[in-house]
Each structure stands twice: as C-alpha cells, then as structure tokens.
Motif scaffolding. Structure first.
Motif, mmCIF file in Angstrom:
data_model
loop_
_atom_site.group_PDB
_atom_site.id
_atom_site.type_symbol
_atom_site.label_atom_id
_atom_site.label_comp_id
_atom_site.label_asym_id
_atom_site.label_seq_id
_atom_site.Cartn_x
_atom_site.Cartn_y
_atom_site.Cartn_z
ATOM 1 N N GLU A 139 0.886 -1.176 0.000
ATOM 2 C CA GLU A 139 0.000 0.000 0.000
ATOM 3 C C GLU A 139 0.917 1.218 0.000
ATOM 4 O O GLU A 139 1.516 1.558 1.023
ATOM 5 C CB GLU A 139 -0.893 -0.014 1.242
ATOM 6 C CG GLU A 139 -1.865 1.143 1.335
ATOM 7 C CD GLU A 139 -2.681 1.095 2.613
ATOM 8 O OE1 GLU A 139 -2.260 1.725 3.620
ATOM 9 O OE2 GLU A 139 -3.715 0.405 2.623
ATOM 10 N N ARG A 160 -3.383 4.054 -13.273
ATOM 11 C CA ARG A 160 -3.409 2.657 -13.729
ATOM 12 C C ARG A 160 -3.496 1.673 -12.574
ATOM 13 O O ARG A 160 -4.119 0.614 -12.671
ATOM 14 C CB ARG A 160 -2.154 2.394 -14.564
ATOM 15 C CG ARG A 160 -2.107 1.028 -15.228
ATOM 16 C CD ARG A 160 -0.945 0.933 -16.210
ATOM 17 N NE ARG A 160 0.354 1.087 -15.565
ATOM 18 C CZ ARG A 160 1.154 2.137 -15.697
ATOM 19 N NH1 ARG A 160 0.779 3.166 -16.447
ATOM 20 N NH2 ARG A 160 2.322 2.199 -15.094
ATOM 21 N N GLY A 161 -2.847 1.979 -11.451
ATOM 22 C CA GLY A 161 -2.840 1.075 -10.313
ATOM 23 C C GLY A 161 -1.685 0.096 -10.369
ATOM 24 O O GLY A 161 -0.941 0.020 -11.345
ATOM 25 N N ARG A 177 -1.678 -0.931 -4.165
ATOM 26 C CA ARG A 177 -2.462 0.271 -4.490
ATOM 27 C C ARG A 177 -1.687 1.522 -4.106
ATOM 28 O O ARG A 177 -0.756 1.480 -3.300
ATOM 29 C CB ARG A 177 -3.826 0.252 -3.816
ATOM 30 C CG ARG A 177 -3.823 0.291 -2.302
ATOM 31 C CD ARG A 177 -5.203 -0.043 -1.759
ATOM 32 N NE ARG A 177 -5.301 0.125 -0.321
ATOM 33 C CZ ARG A 177 -5.990 1.090 0.302
ATOM 34 N NH1 ARG A 177 -6.632 1.996 -0.445
ATOM 35 N NH2 ARG A 177 -6.046 1.165 1.600
#
Length: 383
Positions: A59, A79-80, A87
C-alpha cells in the motif's frame, strides 16, 4: 561404533574452506503484501520505486504536491499496481515527521543532502528502513537489478559499484531463464506440502525435486502434469536399499570457470565431497552448501603411495547411501589412481562415474595453455 573411517583431514593443517565467501551486502527478499510504505517525491525515479513496491502488493503512500507529480507518476497512479493487493494513496502535501508510523519502509526523492538527511533521520527515528534515491550515504538498503519470473525472483547487486554491470548481468540471466520457470514454480508451490508429507527429508525427496528442476529448464508444463508428478512421488516413496554412488570429478588446472557443466552438477548434488589440497576455494564455492567436505591427501594411505584410506572412505560413504564426489585436480581419466579406485568401488557393487577435467597446463616458455598451443599448431599447419 563408528560406521565411517576417521576423516584424514583431522591431521592436516590446512583450514577447512569457508562455505560462504565475504558478502558486500546481505541479499534479502521482503514480503510487502498489504503493508504500508512511504514514497516522498513525485519524480520519474520515485515513480519507478513506487511501481516496484505496488507490484509486491504494498500500500504505497505518496507524499508530494500534485503539481510536483510527473506525467509518469500520474499515469501510474491512474493505472494502479500490478499486484492484486498493490495500491497507491496520494497525499497532496510534502512529507513530514508524522508519516512514518507503521510503515514497512520509506523511500525519499530529495533535492539536496540537507533534505535527504532530514528524511533519513526522521525515518530512522520512527524505526523505519529508509532509502534516499541516488544518495548512498542516506540508504539503509539498496535496490538491485531484477529478473522477474515471479514467484521466481532474481536480484543482482554490485553494492553500488557498477550499476551498468548489474544490468548487463540481468540481461544475461534473462536469456538463461525460460519463461516457463514461473509456471513450474507455481506448480511447486501447489504440491510442496503433499510432497514433503509423503517423502521424508533425505535422498528420495531430493531426487524428486532435482528431477522437477530438470524439467523446469527443458519443458513447458502440460495439462495433467501435477497428476504425473504425484505418480512419480508415489514411486519414490517406496523404500529402496540405501546404495549411494561415487563420482570422480576432475577440477582441471584449478580455475573454477574451467569446470565442465557436468562437474558443477555433480558438486551441487553431492552429500559428501572428498578433495585434495590443490583444490581452490573458488571451486568448492560451487558445491552444495549442505555437502560435507573432507580434505584428504592424494598420497594418503600406505607407504607405497596407494590410496587405501581414501578408497575405503568412499566405499563406506557410498554403502551408507551417500552421493560421494571425489574432487581432484587435473584430469582423473588419465590418472593411474583412478583405475585403482574404480576397481575397488566396483568390487563392492558400487556405481562409479568419471567426469574428466580440462587439461590446460600453462607452457613455461610462452605462457600458452596446452589447448592454445594445439590451436596455434593447427593454424600453422593450415598456413
């Protein structure tokens, strides 16, 4: 009562070689799935680190004013991450001392040494491992070049000495590792518990995984491969007599780079390695870490120069089910002692294999190896 004869190395003065040579840094593989990490800065360099961390499932908390985010970083956030758990969380502000609590690591892209030192000290005060991009003095860890066949991951580091060399090594490894390796590794993960519960630690389990590894470099896994692997596991689970084997391996002139592939494979499969005093530590470094190493003298034994003690040791070890490598300098295929060893072992019903060593002795006059001299002579004949 001792089963094996007393190792001859007990009476020798040469210290046993270290199993691991000196390391510039310790390579570690750090699971980051669902763990928070901090990125300070919005440059392309920071974006690359952020993408890498998200690909590990982290994360990623990005601290930078939106106006400071590069187009690359903006596209990455939109886009991730490649990992299902990875994320990005963007904080539209510069970093501050309160952002490090609970983070697994912190990466800073700092403008100058003053900012880098402040970021470094703030992360350390919070107990967080820290890396400041392109500023080695403010790094507690480093990123290496990566070969990604996940779950197989290879990392290369030169301790910052030659990043271009690390990239060249990575390209070479990329060509050696077939893409199917990642699929085989996934299969290994799926069957590992079943294999380890059916095959006890020891020869049978090692044989299973060695055959598995051989397939990984030769084949693409086909449908139903797990069923066939389980069938092979069942066959190996049937108790067999503990009969080992002996491989006599030539180390050639002593240069580890001149060992044949077959010699390296034998060293990496050995349970016990008997070696003479002329074998270099670089050659022994290629052996399986768990292998027991016993230093012997080539002329150990009776006064007539025979090799009774070393031969008896090989017989005893092989009869105990061990895979024994007798590692000797030069080429054992032309050594008279090899014939004596083979006869002794075969008389006890033991399998023996010879792996010749490369003959490349330097010429005293010209410095050429025997191979180079042969090539030069052939060229002269053609001319």
């Amino acid at each position: 009562m001792d089963v094996l004869p007393r190792p001859l190395s007990d009476t020798l003065s040469r210290p046993q070689p270290q199993r691991v040579a000196a390391l510039a840094t310790l390579p570690l593989f750090w699971p980051l799935s669902r763990k928070p990490v901090v990125i300070a800065g919005g440059s392309d360099a920071a974006a690359w680190k952020a993408e890498l961390l998200a690909a590990c499932g982290a994360e990623v908390h990005v601290y930078a004013p939106r106006a400071d985010l590069s187009d690359t970083f903006l596209g990455l956030i939109a886009r991730g991450g490649a990992h299902a758990c990875g994320r990005f969380i963007h904080h539209d502000a510069v970093w501050h001392d309160g952002i490090f609590h609970g983070a697994a690591m912190a990466i800073g892209d700092c403008e100058d040494d003053r900012d880098a030192q402040a970021f470094f000290e703030a992360a350390r005060a919070a107990g967080v491992a820290v890396n400041v991009i392109d500023r080695p003095a403010f790094c507690q860890f480093q990123f290496g070049s990566i070969v990604n066949r996940s779950p197989v991951v290879v990392a290369i580091s030169t301790d910052g000495a030659a990043p271009i060399l690390a990239q060249a090594i990575r390209r070479r490894i990329e060509t050696l590792l077939p893409p199917a390796v990642k699929h085989w590794a996934t299969i290994a993960r799926a069957i590992r518990e079943r294999v380890n519960s059916h095959l006890k630690a020891g020869a049978a389990r090692r044989v299973f995984w060695e055959r598995f590894a051989d397939r990984a470099f030769l084949e693409t896994p086909e449908e139903g491969v797990e069923t066939r692997l389980m069938g092979e596991m069942d066959r190996l689970s049937t108790p067999l007599p503990a009969i080992g084997r002996v491989t006599i391996v030539g180390a050639g002139p002593g240069d580890a780079e001149l060992l044949t592939l077959k010699a390296v494979r034998a060293l990496q499969a050995a349970d016990v390695i008997l070696f003479d005093g002329l074998i270099s530590d670089d050659v022994l470094e290629l052996a399986r870490r768990e292998a027991k190493r016993i230093l012997i003298r080539p002329d150990a034994g009776r006064r007539d120069g025979s090799h009774d003690d070393s031969h008896n040791m090989m017989v005893a070890l092989a009869k105990a089910g061990k895979r024994v490598v007798r590692l000797q300098s030069g080429d054992p295929s032309i050594d008279a002692g090899t014939t004596e060893a083979i006869t002794r072992l075969e008389n006890h019903g033991l399998r023996v294999e010879i792996v010749p060593g490369i003959r490349a002795e330097p010429s005293r006059r010209s410095g050429q190896t025997s191979i180079e001299k042969d090539e030069a002579a052939a060229a002269a004949e053609v001319a």
